[in-house]
Design an enzyme around this catalytic site. Sequence first.
Site, PDB file in Angstrom:
ATOM      1  N   LYS A   1      -0.495   3.800  -4.998  1.00 23.46           N
ATOM      2  CA  LYS A   1       0.281   2.589  -4.686  1.00 23.46           C
ATOM      3  C   LYS A   1       1.197   2.238  -5.849  1.00 23.46           C
ATOM      4  CE  LYS A   1      -3.787   0.799  -2.244  1.00 23.46           C
ATOM      5  NZ  LYS A   1      -4.824  -0.260  -2.270  1.00 23.46           N
TER       6      LYS A   1
ATOM      7  N   GLU B   1       0.877  -1.155   0.000  1.00 26.69           N
ATOM      8  CA  GLU B   1       0.000   0.000   0.000  1.00 26.69           C
ATOM      9  C   GLU B   1       0.930   1.225   0.000  1.00 26.69           C
ATOM     10  OE1 GLU B   1      -3.066  -0.260   3.042  1.00 26.69           O
ATOM     11  OE2 GLU B   1      -3.092  -2.432   2.911  1.00 26.69           O
TER      12      GLU B   1
END
Length: 275
Positions: free
Chosen positions: A59, A3
């Site tokens: 991301k 992430e």
Amino acid sequence: MPELPETETIARDLDGAISGRKIKKVSVRKRDVLRGVSSRSLAKRLQDATIVRSWRRAKLVVIDLDTGDRLVVQPRFTGALLIDDGNFRGAELDYSTLRLELDDGRALHYADVRRLGTVALMNADRFAEYSAKLGIEPLDRSFTAAHLSAVLRATSQPVKKVLMEQRKIAGIGNIYANEALWRARIDPSRLAASISVEEASLLRESIVNVLREAIAARGTSFRDYRDARGERGSFVEKLDVYGRGGLPCRRCGSKLVSTHAIDGRSTTMCVRCQH
DNA sequence: AGGGGAACCCGTACGC
DNA sequence: TGCGTACGGGTTCCCC
């Protein structure tokens, strides 16, 4: 599962390690990771290009080239950008899909066991168009309580789902959505529109803090994530809820509950603390 | 328009 | 034990 903090770690490492290097040779071993570019075209456009810098958006790891092209890598679950300086001995490169040989003898690999990750090559216009569809960066100054509150009010979805919507807020996935909601004492299943301005302010602070702390710990290696050196991040030890279903809440001691009922993804929360 | 569902991929877990 | 199958997970694309 990279992430924001994991992707940031990879991008910072690459920026320090390979900026200024020229790409001497390109080998594509698994072409199905490529998006919007053929193996041949990728090789042609990367050959002899110089890497200017590496950075993160959402991301994504973005590698800027002196040709104006940007190599845009989305690692998804199992993707990794690995710098082989000759020290990799074992299975590190078994799942290499793409290899960029650099002018100093090292090589940058995109390795990906499951190959759900993607590699795209975009010119400036294409990247601008793509980036424009992504939401606000939660670590930008413009990510204020008022901004978050407006995003939450404009939807009929549960708050957890909204936090993970990349078109609204970029970079938050399942792990950090769970963590931020626990910190803010908000029930993940609550309708986003019901979150008060005061709660949104606390949620914003929780998001920013958990992301900053995770970056400082070089990310969370729950299963597969590895940084550019092939090493794990240590934030997994600091997680309060993700992966801790059935264990005691660190705040009140009651047993944490896991469910898939909210958004089809695994959610862990404290039913006593989070309302 | 906004939301739901399938497709992408393969290691792992589980059932027979 | 060995084989077969279901599952997970973020994003994109298609469809309603």
